[in-house]
Design a protein around this motif. Structure first.
Motif, short mmCIF file in Angstrom:
data_model
loop_
_atom_site.label_atom_id
_atom_site.label_comp_id
_atom_site.label_asym_id
_atom_site.label_seq_id
_atom_site.Cartn_x
_atom_site.Cartn_y
_atom_site.Cartn_z
N PRO A 21 0.83 -1.21 0.00
CA PRO A 21 0.00 0.00 0.00
C PRO A 21 0.87 1.26 0.00
N PHE A 22 0.28 2.36 -0.44
CA PHE A 22 1.00 3.63 -0.37
C PHE A 22 1.22 4.01 1.09
N ASP A 23 2.45 4.33 1.43
CA ASP A 23 2.75 4.75 2.80
C ASP A 23 3.17 6.22 2.86
N ALA A 24 3.03 6.93 1.74
CA ALA A 24 3.33 8.36 1.70
C ALA A 24 2.58 8.99 0.53
N VAL A 25 2.27 10.27 0.69
CA VAL A 25 1.62 11.06 -0.35
C VAL A 25 2.41 12.36 -0.51
N PHE A 26 2.63 12.76 -1.76
CA PHE A 26 3.22 14.06 -2.06
C PHE A 26 2.29 14.79 -3.01
N SER A 27 2.04 16.07 -2.72
CA SER A 27 1.22 16.88 -3.62
C SER A 27 1.76 18.30 -3.63
N SER A 28 2.00 18.81 -4.82
CA SER A 28 2.60 20.13 -4.98
C SER A 28 1.67 21.06 -5.74
N ASN A 29 1.46 22.24 -5.19
CA ASN A 29 0.68 23.29 -5.87
C ASN A 29 -0.69 22.80 -6.32
N THR A 30 -1.36 22.08 -5.43
CA THR A 30 -2.71 21.63 -5.70
C THR A 30 -3.75 22.32 -4.81
N ALA A 31 -3.40 22.57 -3.55
CA ALA A 31 -4.40 23.04 -2.58
C ALA A 31 -4.99 24.39 -2.97
N HIS A 32 -4.22 25.24 -3.64
CA HIS A 32 -4.73 26.55 -4.03
C HIS A 32 -5.36 26.55 -5.42
N ILE A 33 -5.26 25.42 -6.13
CA ILE A 33 -5.83 25.31 -7.48
C ILE A 33 -7.20 24.67 -7.44
N VAL A 34 -7.32 23.54 -6.73
CA VAL A 34 -8.59 22.84 -6.70
C VAL A 34 -9.54 23.50 -5.70
N PRO A 35 -10.84 23.35 -5.87
CA PRO A 35 -11.80 23.91 -4.90
C PRO A 35 -11.60 23.29 -3.52
N TRP A 36 -12.00 24.03 -2.49
CA TRP A 36 -11.81 23.58 -1.12
C TRP A 36 -12.41 22.20 -0.84
N PRO A 37 -13.59 21.85 -1.36
CA PRO A 37 -14.11 20.50 -1.11
C PRO A 37 -13.16 19.40 -1.61
N LEU A 38 -12.39 19.68 -2.65
CA LEU A 38 -11.45 18.68 -3.14
C LEU A 38 -10.19 18.63 -2.27
N VAL A 39 -9.81 19.75 -1.67
CA VAL A 39 -8.74 19.73 -0.66
C VAL A 39 -9.19 18.87 0.51
N GLN A 40 -10.44 19.04 0.92
CA GLN A 40 -10.98 18.24 2.01
C GLN A 40 -10.95 16.75 1.66
N ARG A 41 -11.27 16.43 0.41
CA ARG A 41 -11.29 15.02 0.03
C ARG A 41 -9.88 14.44 -0.04
N LEU A 42 -8.91 15.24 -0.47
CA LEU A 42 -7.53 14.77 -0.48
C LEU A 42 -7.12 14.33 0.93
N PHE A 43 -7.43 15.16 1.92
CA PHE A 43 -7.04 14.81 3.29
C PHE A 43 -7.87 13.64 3.81
N ALA A 44 -9.15 13.58 3.43
CA ALA A 44 -9.98 12.46 3.87
C ALA A 44 -9.45 11.14 3.33
N LEU A 45 -9.09 11.12 2.05
CA LEU A 45 -8.55 9.91 1.45
C LEU A 45 -7.22 9.52 2.08
N ALA A 46 -6.33 10.50 2.22
CA ALA A 46 -5.02 10.21 2.80
C ALA A 46 -5.17 9.72 4.24
N GLY A 47 -6.04 10.37 5.00
CA GLY A 47 -6.22 9.97 6.38
C GLY A 47 -6.83 8.59 6.51
N ALA A 48 -7.70 8.22 5.58
CA ALA A 48 -8.37 6.93 5.64
C ALA A 48 -7.48 5.79 5.18
N HIS A 49 -6.55 6.06 4.27
CA HIS A 49 -5.82 4.97 3.63
C HIS A 49 -4.34 4.90 3.96
#
Length: 214
Positions: free
Chosen positions: A102-130
């Protein structure tokens, strides 16, 4: 044979060495990294060969896959993987390739200010869950602190972002940290980076509490 010009981001070219200096430590004991929003692919071809102990899995919207693959073709590395389709609005958590674990790390660059806030929330929800306990999330980009911009250039950049898309914009550091905490991700380091950017490193504090998040 003439190759079409590669997609190119000057920002990627400028920031990849400072980011790597942090990831070299943050991902020292990681084995399988998912890059969310690989963009042009420049970061992946820079980081993967310099982190040979791990598998670097790229991902993005389908429109960006051709450019990422073109960069990979010109700068191959044995631990670099072609892009998976990952749309934060619709995609499930990717499984990666068999045998890599399984993935044991996530890297994301210059995404949080581009995608809408609900998608930032989903990024963290997915990372936190998995992510497993001890998993690492590294998030790069500009952030506001105490409700204010850290520079005039960030203020102008935010105005440009919001004019282009009212749902985008520089996020508040405090909101990001609070969001992460909701999903079991604790801020471990806040690294100052060039050009008024930051690299936030979060650690998964325990085993995922809700792996049912899609």
């Amino acid at each position: 044979m003439n190759h079409p010009p590669l997609p190119f981001s000057q920002a990627c070219e400028n920031n990849q060495a400072p980011i790597f200096a942090v990831l070299q430590q943050a991902f020292a004991d990681r084995r399988h990294v998912l890059e969310i929003g690989s963009g042009t692919g420049q970061h992946s071809v820079y980081f993967a060969p310099r982190l040979p102990h791990l598998v670097w899995q790229t991902s993005d919207l389908a429109d960006n896959h051709a450019g990422i693959r073109a960069w990979h073709a010109q700068h191959p590395a044995p631990n670099l993987r072609p892009p998976l389709l990952l749309d934060l609005a619709h995609s499930d958590w990717p499984q990666g390739e068999p045998g890599s674990g399984p993935f044991d790390a996530v890297f994301s660059s210059n995404t949080a200010h581009i995608v809408p806030w609900p998608l930032v929330q989903r990024l963290f929800a997915l990372a936190g869950a998995h992510l497993p306990g001890g998993g690492v999330l590294a998030l790069y980009g500009p952030f506001n602190y105490g409700g204010t911009y850290t520079s005039d250039s960030n203020r102008a950049f935010d105005a440009w972002l919001r004019q282009r898309d009212p749902h985008s914009g520089i996020r508040h550091f405090e909101d990001i940290v609070a969001l992460a905490a909701q999903h079991g991700l604790a801020l471990a380091h806040d690294h100052a980076m060039p050009a008024n950017n930051r690299l936030l490193v979060f650690h998964r504090t325990a085993a995922p509490a809700d792996p049912a998040v899609e």
